[in-house]
Scaffold this active site. Structure first.
Site, short mmCIF file in Angstrom:
data_model
loop_
_atom_site.label_atom_id
_atom_site.label_comp_id
_atom_site.label_asym_id
_atom_site.label_seq_id
_atom_site.Cartn_x
_atom_site.Cartn_y
_atom_site.Cartn_z
N GLY A 154 0.82 -1.22 0.00
CA GLY A 154 0.00 0.00 0.00
C GLY A 154 0.85 1.27 0.00
O GLY A 154 2.08 1.22 0.09
N SER A 169 -1.90 -9.72 -4.08
CA SER A 169 -0.49 -9.30 -4.24
C SER A 169 0.48 -10.43 -3.94
O SER A 169 1.70 -10.24 -4.12
CB SER A 169 -0.18 -8.15 -3.28
OG SER A 169 -1.02 -7.08 -3.52
N HIS A 196 -0.51 17.18 4.49
CA HIS A 196 -1.74 17.80 4.99
C HIS A 196 -1.40 19.16 5.60
O HIS A 196 -0.33 19.33 6.21
CB HIS A 196 -2.36 16.97 6.11
CG HIS A 196 -2.93 15.66 5.67
ND1 HIS A 196 -3.12 15.28 4.37
CD2 HIS A 196 -3.41 14.61 6.43
CE1 HIS A 196 -3.67 14.07 4.32
NE2 HIS A 196 -3.84 13.64 5.56
N SER A 236 -3.37 11.32 -0.87
CA SER A 236 -2.60 10.11 -0.52
C SER A 236 -3.05 9.56 0.83
O SER A 236 -2.83 8.38 1.11
CB SER A 236 -1.10 10.39 -0.53
OG SER A 236 -0.77 11.40 0.40
N GLY A 237 -3.71 10.40 1.64
CA GLY A 237 -4.27 9.91 2.90
C GLY A 237 -5.37 8.87 2.70
O GLY A 237 -5.72 8.15 3.64
N ARG A 293 -7.68 2.73 18.14
CA ARG A 293 -7.13 3.94 18.76
C ARG A 293 -7.81 4.39 20.04
O ARG A 293 -7.15 4.80 20.99
CB ARG A 293 -7.19 5.11 17.76
CG ARG A 293 -6.23 4.98 16.63
CD ARG A 293 -6.39 6.16 15.71
NE ARG A 293 -5.69 5.94 14.45
CZ ARG A 293 -6.06 6.48 13.30
NH1 ARG A 293 -7.11 7.29 13.24
NH2 ARG A 293 -5.38 6.22 12.21
N CYS A 345 -3.58 10.84 10.88
CA CYS A 345 -2.53 11.67 10.27
C CYS A 345 -2.62 13.15 10.65
O CYS A 345 -1.64 13.75 11.08
CB CYS A 345 -2.58 11.50 8.75
SG CYS A 345 -4.25 11.51 8.07
N GLN A 368 -6.56 18.27 3.52
CA GLN A 368 -5.91 16.97 3.52
C GLN A 368 -5.72 16.43 2.11
O GLN A 368 -6.65 16.43 1.30
CB GLN A 368 -6.71 15.98 4.38
CG GLN A 368 -6.78 16.42 5.84
CD GLN A 368 -7.53 15.44 6.74
OE1 GLN A 368 -8.33 15.88 7.57
NE2 GLN A 368 -7.29 14.15 6.62
P1 A2P Z 1 -3.16 -5.37 -1.65
O1 A2P Z 1 -2.27 -4.42 -2.37
O2 A2P Z 1 -2.81 -6.79 -1.87
O3 A2P Z 1 -4.63 -5.08 -1.84
P2 A2P Z 1 -3.79 1.35 0.26
O4 A2P Z 1 -4.36 2.00 1.48
O5 A2P Z 1 -2.66 2.11 -0.34
O6 A2P Z 1 -4.85 1.02 -0.74
O7 A2P Z 1 -3.13 -0.03 0.75
C1 A2P Z 1 -3.82 -0.97 1.53
C2 A2P Z 1 -2.87 -2.10 1.87
O8 A2P Z 1 -3.58 -3.05 2.67
C3 A2P Z 1 -2.38 -2.87 0.65
O9 A2P Z 1 -1.07 -3.35 0.89
C4 A2P Z 1 -3.36 -4.04 0.59
O10 A2P Z 1 -2.88 -5.17 -0.09
C5 A2P Z 1 -3.48 -4.33 2.07
N1 A2P Z 1 -4.67 -5.12 2.38
C6 A2P Z 1 -5.96 -4.83 2.11
N2 A2P Z 1 -6.77 -5.84 2.56
C7 A2P Z 1 -5.96 -6.76 3.13
C8 A2P Z 1 -6.17 -8.03 3.75
N3 A2P Z 1 -7.39 -8.53 3.92
N4 A2P Z 1 -5.08 -8.70 4.19
C9 A2P Z 1 -3.84 -8.20 4.03
N5 A2P Z 1 -3.56 -7.02 3.44
C10 A2P Z 1 -4.62 -6.32 3.00
#
Ligand code: A2P
Length: 326
Positions: A11, A39, A233, A156-157, A99, A126, A153
């Protein structure tokens, strides 16, 4: 043998978490990178080595890690943080899920330290982090009675989805993450609306400020706004102090702080902007001036990199302080 796991490693914040592990020279013998199933198998370079992204499963969370840093959304944290904790890890979580729970520490290392009722530590919101870093020297010197936040904000947040809405919106696409277009627009709406008309983001800033500064008597209110910029932000803070102070004294308390940069020279057009704060670890303040409509009240314009001090950097600073104390 120290093992560290990063959850959400693909992410926007997750990739910064990996960068911060290197920048803050976190020492580990084993590093495991988790993301969702989609991923799994992707390869990521860290410190000259290639790591393969693993799918996060219940089985994987039952492995013993010493430290787990998470940034994969609230529902992933709700489910998996306790599993990692039960398996013996200290978990530092970037989502909002834990939190405000009574037994969970909410930490900005310059301000407070974990008490470890549980081994899940929460990283604050953030906008809240950058705001409390700026409020703390004021609270120490003068007391803080009241603060009104108005935020600006960046997208990217909201992770990849926010960035996509801004980039694709510029080409005419409809938004998929935000309820309304963000390109050429500003949205007075971050996270869901609550029954009282505030948003959850505003409620986070109100509640988390009091929890981190350990002072329920501070009156806090907020309006949170998404603006069409990629990163950093800005928060306009209207702060009522506990006693009389001069503009010079307020500026001096920022100047004396090691993690705050005062940029305040209007004659030369010097004030902090999101571009100034990008990829910088400090919090920037400027436009310090008296608010004549209320006693002992000042305007403070406060800017920080939301992916660094607002997220990954603060998380890794928490990790480093815990490791250093061991
Ligand atoms: P993935 O890239 O495989 O979806 P962002 O906020 O930039 O969209 O990133 C969210 C992050 O959280 C990404 O790395 C995403 O992986 C990961 N993610 C989302 N759902 C899950 C899950 N159920 N288990 C593990 N990682 C997750």
């Amino acid at each position: 043998m120290v093992s560290v796991a990063v959850v959400g490693a693909t992410g926007v914040v997750g990739s910064k978490l990996i960068e911060m592990l290197e920048r803050y020279e976190i020492k580990y013998d084993e590093l495991v990178l988790f993301a969702s199933k989609r991923s799994a198998g992707k390869e990521v370079e860290v410190g000259g080595e290639t790591y393969t992204i693993q799918e996060l499963t219940e089985e994987a969370a039952k492995e013993k890690y010493d430290y787990v840093v998470m940034s994969a959304g609230g529902s992933t944290s709700e489910k998996f943080a306790p599993l990692f904790e039960e398996s013996g890890a200290i978990v530092i979580d970037n989502s909002s899920f834990w939190r405000m729970k009574e037994d969970i520490d909410l930490i900005v290392p310059e301000i407070n330290k974990p008490k470890f009722k549980r081994n899940i530590i929460a990283n604050p919101n953030c906008s809240t982090i950058q705001s409390v870093v700026a409020l703390q020297p004021l609270q120490d010197k003068f007391g803080v009675k009241r603060v009104h936040y108005a935020t600006y904000q960046s997208v990217s947040g909201s992770g990849e989805g926010g960035i996509r809405d801004l980039e694709e919106g510029a080409k005419g696409a409809e938004p998929t993450t935000y309820p309304r277009p963000i390109h050429n627009n500003v949205l007075p709406h971050i996270d869901d609306f609550l029954d009282d008309g505030y948003t959850k983001e505003e409620k986070k800033m109100i509640d988390e400020t009091k929890k981190i500064l350990e002072d329920d008597s501070i009156e806090v209110t907020a309006t949170c706004v998404r603006v069409p910029i990629m990163n950093s932000h800005a928060v306009q803070m209207n702060v009522t102090l506990g006693r009389e102070a001069s503009v010079e004294e307020v500026k001096q308390s920022f100047e004396d702080h090691p993690h705050i940069v005062l940029m305040d020279n209007p004659a030369e057009n010097e004030y902090p902007t999101p571009l100034d704060a990008a990829d910088r670890p400090e919090i920037f303040v400027g436009r310090i001036r008296r608010d004549p409509t209320l006693p002992n009240t000042f305007h403070v314009w406060c800017v920080g990199d939301n992916l660094l001090k607002g997220a990954a950097q603060n998380t890794v600073q928490i990790l480093k302080s815990i490791m250093d104390d061991k």
